[in-house]
Structures are given as structure tokens and as C-alpha cells.
Design an enzyme around this catalytic site. Sequence first.
Site, PDB file in Angstrom:
ATOM      1  N   SER A 142      -8.868  -0.192   8.534  1.00  0.00           N
ATOM      2  CA  SER A 142      -7.612   0.479   8.829  1.00  0.00           C
ATOM      3  C   SER A 142      -7.915   1.914   9.234  1.00  0.00           C
ATOM      4  O   SER A 142      -8.859   2.520   8.717  1.00  0.00           O
ATOM      5  CB  SER A 142      -6.707   0.477   7.600  1.00  0.00           C
ATOM      6  OG  SER A 142      -5.578   1.310   7.799  1.00  0.00           O
ATOM      7  N   TYR A 156      -4.870   3.017  -1.105  1.00  0.00           N
ATOM      8  CA  TYR A 156      -5.197   2.140   0.021  1.00  0.00           C
ATOM      9  C   TYR A 156      -6.304   2.761   0.873  1.00  0.00           C
ATOM     10  O   TYR A 156      -7.247   2.072   1.277  1.00  0.00           O
ATOM     11  CB  TYR A 156      -3.942   1.880   0.860  1.00  0.00           C
ATOM     12  CG  TYR A 156      -4.154   0.917   1.997  1.00  0.00           C
ATOM     13  CD1 TYR A 156      -4.324  -0.439   1.748  1.00  0.00           C
ATOM     14  CD2 TYR A 156      -4.160   1.355   3.311  1.00  0.00           C
ATOM     15  CE1 TYR A 156      -4.519  -1.339   2.794  1.00  0.00           C
ATOM     16  CE2 TYR A 156      -4.344   0.467   4.361  1.00  0.00           C
ATOM     17  CZ  TYR A 156      -4.522  -0.872   4.095  1.00  0.00           C
ATOM     18  OH  TYR A 156      -4.717  -1.760   5.125  1.00  0.00           O
TER      19      TYR A 156
END
Length: 171
Positions: A142, A156
Site C-alpha cells: 500500500s 496499518y
Amino acid sequence: MTTTLNDRVALVTGGSRGIGAGIALRLAQDGADVALTYRQDAERAATVVKQIEALGRRALAIQADGADPAAVQGAVDRAAAELGRLDILVNNAAVFTVGAMDELGSAEVEQTVAVNIRAPYVAARAALRHLGEGGRIISIGSNVGERVVFPGLTLYAMSKSALVGLTRGLA
């Protein structure tokens, strides 16, 4: 349809929906047989399996919770056993935990680390026993692993940064 992956077998973790389903279908379009894991929605996984089979490829859905290392290892071994080999592992399954650090408890931290970091490590380690010459391990990261774009993404971001480190180490 291209056939650049004819006679190849891939396993896509978290392959029953979203990006994972898209990856699984593209691998099949390119000629691979595809196993995919899912956590709880067997119907959704069966739909992706049917779509892969409609492309003339073999497909297998395996229920495996990424938070359970034994389930992750078992999914890799089962995919290789039932489809006859393993050439490609796509570490795609992840949890997206959002919240300020002072709002997140130990359970959220443990779940994120288990699914986003430990599961790809366990899957890669298990896959190494099956991958032959030219085998590939692909990890879906990501942009958040490099740049946190809004508040609440610390956990995250940490997990995706660790995944980048794992991937670089394997390379």
C-alpha cells in the site's frame, strides 16, 4: 486471452473479493490454475471459483483465517497438493484497521500484525517448499507503507511497511 501462465498454479490469499478476486481472475485469464483463500464468505469465494472455471482453468477455494498460522500453512500445502504444484504465491489478504493509537486496543494490534505481517511470512515460508525454478512470491502493499495520507493509519502503515521489508528481504 493470453496464455503466458499456462501450466502454472497460483495461490491468492484473500482472493474472494476486491483486489484479490481481480488478481485471481487475471491470473486465470493469463492461463494459470488458481487457488484462493477466504475467511468467511464461502458463497463469494465460490463465485470467483466459477468465474475462473468458466475461463477453462482449475480453481480451488480454501477457507483460511489469516490470523491462524496453521490455517495459512495448510492453505499453501493444500493448494500445492490439490492443484499439483505451486508457482506463484500472492500475499494479498489484509485487514485495514483505522483509528488513533490511543483508541486501538491490543486486539486490533494483534489482528493487524497476525494478518498483515505474520500470515505473509508464514505463507512465504510454506511456499518455498513448493516453488520451483521461476517461482514467484508477490506481496500486495500500500502507498500507506511509504506515506500516511490521513490520521488514524499508523497501525496499518506499520503493517504495510513491515510487509515491504519482508518482500525486500525475500528478493
